[in-house]
Design an enzyme around this catalytic site. Sequence first.
Site, PDB file in Angstrom:
ATOM      1  N   GLU A 124       0.857  -1.189   0.000  1.00 48.94           N
ATOM      2  CA  GLU A 124       0.000   0.000   0.000  1.00 48.94           C
ATOM      3  C   GLU A 124       0.890   1.236   0.000  1.00 48.94           C
ATOM      4  O   GLU A 124       1.836   1.308   0.791  1.00 48.94           O
ATOM      5  CB  GLU A 124      -0.902   0.017   1.235  1.00 48.94           C
ATOM      6  CG  GLU A 124      -1.917   1.144   1.179  1.00 48.94           C
ATOM      7  CD  GLU A 124      -2.888   1.143   2.362  1.00 48.94           C
ATOM      8  OE1 GLU A 124      -3.685   2.089   2.452  1.00 48.94           O
ATOM      9  OE2 GLU A 124      -2.828   0.226   3.197  1.00 48.94           O
ATOM     10  N   GLY A 144       3.356   2.374  10.309  1.00 48.37           N
ATOM     11  CA  GLY A 144       3.230   1.753  11.626  1.00 48.37           C
ATOM     12  C   GLY A 144       2.917   0.283  11.505  1.00 48.37           C
ATOM     13  O   GLY A 144       3.480  -0.545  12.220  1.00 48.37           O
ATOM     14  N   MET A 188       0.514  -2.733   8.653  1.00 46.02           N
ATOM     15  CA  MET A 188      -0.227  -2.921   7.405  1.00 46.02           C
ATOM     16  C   MET A 188      -1.192  -4.078   7.567  1.00 46.02           C
ATOM     17  O   MET A 188      -0.818  -5.142   8.049  1.00 46.02           O
ATOM     18  CB  MET A 188       0.761  -3.181   6.256  1.00 46.02           C
ATOM     19  CG  MET A 188       0.098  -3.364   4.913  1.00 46.02           C
ATOM     20  SD  MET A 188      -0.851  -1.899   4.431  1.00 46.02           S
ATOM     21  CE  MET A 188      -2.132  -2.659   3.460  1.00 46.02           C
ATOM     22  N   GLU A 189      -2.439  -3.862   7.124  1.00 46.25           N
ATOM     23  CA  GLU A 189      -3.540  -4.775   7.424  1.00 46.25           C
ATOM     24  C   GLU A 189      -3.719  -5.892   6.416  1.00 46.25           C
ATOM     25  O   GLU A 189      -4.824  -6.446   6.291  1.00 46.25           O
ATOM     26  CB  GLU A 189      -4.842  -3.980   7.522  1.00 46.25           C
ATOM     27  CG  GLU A 189      -5.388  -3.445   6.193  1.00 46.25           C
ATOM     28  CD  GLU A 189      -4.941  -2.039   5.853  1.00 46.25           C
ATOM     29  OE1 GLU A 189      -5.569  -1.384   5.000  1.00 46.25           O
ATOM     30  OE2 GLU A 189      -3.939  -1.584   6.443  1.00 46.25           O
ATOM     31  N   ASN A 190      -2.676  -6.285   5.674  1.00 45.82           N
ATOM     32  CA  ASN A 190      -2.814  -7.323   4.659  1.00 45.82           C
ATOM     33  C   ASN A 190      -3.668  -8.482   5.168  1.00 45.82           C
ATOM     34  O   ASN A 190      -3.519  -8.924   6.303  1.00 45.82           O
ATOM     35  CB  ASN A 190      -1.437  -7.874   4.279  1.00 45.82           C
ATOM     36  CG  ASN A 190      -0.394  -6.794   4.199  1.00 45.82           C
ATOM     37  OD1 ASN A 190      -0.408  -5.977   3.303  1.00 45.82           O
ATOM     38  ND2 ASN A 190       0.519  -6.791   5.169  1.00 45.82           N
ATOM     39  N   GLU A 201      -5.256  -2.539  12.960  1.00 45.71           N
ATOM     40  CA  GLU A 201      -5.036  -3.408  11.800  1.00 45.71           C
ATOM     41  C   GLU A 201      -6.020  -4.571  11.792  1.00 45.71           C
ATOM     42  O   GLU A 201      -6.470  -5.007  10.726  1.00 45.71           O
ATOM     43  CB  GLU A 201      -3.588  -3.912  11.769  1.00 45.71           C
ATOM     44  CG  GLU A 201      -2.534  -2.823  11.805  1.00 45.71           C
ATOM     45  CD  GLU A 201      -2.719  -1.715  10.762  1.00 45.71           C
ATOM     46  OE1 GLU A 201      -3.331  -1.976   9.705  1.00 45.71           O
ATOM     47  OE2 GLU A 201      -2.287  -0.590  11.019  1.00 45.71           O
ATOM     48  N   HIS A 215      -9.365  -3.452  10.457  1.00 41.22           N
ATOM     49  CA  HIS A 215      -9.357  -3.295   8.994  1.00 41.22           C
ATOM     50  C   HIS A 215      -9.883  -4.543   8.284  1.00 41.22           C
ATOM     51  O   HIS A 215     -10.263  -4.464   7.110  1.00 41.22           O
ATOM     52  CB  HIS A 215      -7.933  -3.028   8.503  1.00 41.22           C
ATOM     53  CG  HIS A 215      -7.612  -1.584   8.304  1.00 41.22           C
ATOM     54  ND1 HIS A 215      -8.427  -0.719   7.615  1.00 41.22           N
ATOM     55  CD2 HIS A 215      -6.531  -0.846   8.683  1.00 41.22           C
ATOM     56  CE1 HIS A 215      -7.877   0.488   7.583  1.00 41.22           C
ATOM     57  NE2 HIS A 215      -6.730   0.436   8.231  1.00 41.22           N
TER      58      HIS A 215
END
Length: 893
Positions: free
Chosen positions: A137, A277, A279-281, A314, A317
């Site tokens: 992202e 900070g 990432m919500e993969n 996260e 998300h």
Amino acid sequence: MSDSMNQQESAALRQEVQVHYRSDYEPFPYDIQSVYLNFKLNPEATVVESVLEVQRRAGFAPDERLCLDGVNLELLSVAIDEQPLDESQYQLLEEGLEILKVPDSFKLSIQVKISPETNTSLEGLYLSNGKYCTQCEAEGFRKITFYPDRPDVMSKFIVRIEADAEEFPHMLSNGNRIEYGELEEGKQFALWEDPFKKPSYLFALCAGDYDLLTDNFQTMTGREVRLEVYVDKGKLDQCHHAMESLKKAMKWDEDVFGLEYDLDIYMIVAVGDFNMGAMENKGLNIFNTKYVLASQDTATDTDFIDVEGVIGHEYFHNWTGNRVTCRDWFQLSLKEGLTVFRDQEFTADQTDHGVKRIEDVKVIRSHQFAEDAGPMAHPIRPDSYIEMNNFYTVTVYNKGAEVIRMYQTLLGRDGFKRGLDVYFERHDGQAVTCEDFVRAMEDANHYDLQQFRRWYSQAGTPEVQIRSFYDEQKRRLRLGFKQSCPDTPGQKDKEPFHIPVKVGLLNDSGQDIELKPITVGDNDAQVEGDIIHLKSTEQSVTFDDVPPNAIPSLLRGFSAPVKLDYNYSQGDLIYLFAHDSDSFNRWQAGQELFSQVIFELCDKLEAGQELFFSDAVIQAVKNILDNTTLDGQFQSLALTIPSINALMEEVDSIDIDYLIEARNYLKHTLAQELELDWLLHYQTNHHVGDFEQDKEAISRRAIAGTCLSYLMALEKDDVYQLALKQLGSANNMTDASTALQLIVHSNYENKLAVAEDFYQKWQNEELVVNKWLVVMATDPADETIDRIESLLDHPSFELKNPNKVRSLISAFTSANPSQFHRADGRGYQYLARQIKALYAVNPQTAARLTGAFNRWRKFDEKRQMMMREQLEEILQMPELSKDVFEIASKALK
């Protein structure tokens, strides 16, 4: 290289820069029905094979070309339905691949080679401490393979990873692992399948040798979910708090919003080199180590709270960003503003609602208001951008969260929940827009939000002026409201917002009185309970049966992200500071009281007058300090004088030297006049027994730290010894780092030796070393600029690591105003040199540093000239990245 050559290259960049406009959105002509990715990992030459099942969408012309994004990729082969294409059938572009003619339905196979080892941008696939990691992202996937790298292209991914078994025993990707096997020559493979459609920005891959913490969570429907946290070797003892935070977040989202996790496994990987900070993969969250690792020895109370909040963010998300994602990057606040609001509510439920609200508003006031008033001002849904990474901003995130909070204020908690239910029911598995979210809220509640939509399209901070008029005979109080919004780049003549203003009235006994609004004219604002709905430029509200001397408590809970102008007297502020039942407004009254005093002192300094302020202010501070019914964290916040950054946003232009001197005078005088009180409350709250992490212990540490901070302003030997004793005996990082900062930022003659001892003790704990760098960078002493110059070559610092840059360089620019804004300009020169050293290495980090110059017009003429000069030099740098160019060029407009 000559200046003329640099100027030519900069001019060329200006001509080549592509501006993206929201109004230009067009759907992608093709559906990518499935994606198969095969990675053969190699530091210098990773081969990535992609196989895409492609279907032309209805309504698009048969001769439509297929355009794929791609950056820094070596194309090895391309084939359609297993038939290789020759160079006449495709065209390699500077940032993509164009296939000139394709059938309606086909299988596209592409092989590329990339170099993770040399990828210092930390986008795409890169190496961090010998481990593979991705960050996609916003537009990082195009650095992995050729693909339509945009959020509205959603597909199901199957990922195969192949690497050395001994060096990379853990090979992870999104979804569930469906196959694993050994290969020849000591290699292994893992096959992962994500059953949910997702855009490429949510793709993730990690490979390395980690320590692993596992646990399980049973969902509300009885499913067992395996939880895994992967960290660097030797750090396993520091990730238990992260695991507990994850379980809390999963349970909270079920209890509050009825949202259940949907995969069989949830993984978190902590990475030392990371631009963001976390990432919500989907199913595989990649985190900056700062927001995973925490133990009593290495993490402060704030760190523990931040880890819990970011873990929650996260995880949340998974629904607000993954299951329902954004159509294009202009809609970024659709997922980020909404999810920030959700993580704020989660943290408030775990800690203290009043304290959390104050902390969140401090960010808005000191950072977001500044952004709104600067050259990068933009609505929470921007209209254009040059580089998308520059729009991961406090406006999109934090102001976006305030807009979401206003939905809850307008619709109530139940109404907001109904709106979310409709939103998920309509759009699960889709890429949607902010308008889709608004419609869901409207339809679920039969509520007209047409005017409220202006919060999405208009930039700037609305200003609400309120004046009161009291009729003694009728015992009526009329509040007159005027709202306006300053011009921002590209936007003038703003239309009125729908602003919910939460109000209360305090009688002379400090109690809230019942609100009795009455209608007296056509221009009356609507009132619902304690909420006044401002919708016009000028409106008024009249309250009946109001006793004399009642004091309005306005914008309670910071019910809207606006600036409030009300002519409170110093006596009014002292009264609200002592009695307001709304904890936010009680804190706000104290902040406004401090600000009034500081600006009055600035006027005295400018006039060459003797400095003094009212004893009533000192007594007001003492009353808060002595009030044992108050939470210690709230006391700490209430007794902390506004920062220079926050004070700067209250005026159009400043004399930074006067502002710093006035603030220091206020603090020193409060320290001197209440010395015994600060000492008493420090001794009462400073705990030297066993460490505890409960709310009471956190509160004690907070107020004790504030008391010691005031005492250190006296610069006395016995106080130095008090701080040294706390540092030496501390059994937790909160007490240790507080004492270290106070000592290093004082005039204590041996402070550098103390700092060196601290570094030697903690040099193997990277996150603690980063705290040490912050302390060193924010020392207000004149010699700090030389010290941080030397720290660039210190073993603790690495320019390629964003955490190090934030700790040393960003901390200096954002939290050391006396040295960054030195009269000789050395602070500005130092920052510009670091930007020049960094922009080709990591454009994102360099761009964020450049933003420190955005408010240069607020300063005196000499400082304006020096900052402008540095911005102009930055723009002349050869091969300047788009990220830095956009920030610097807009600052100079």
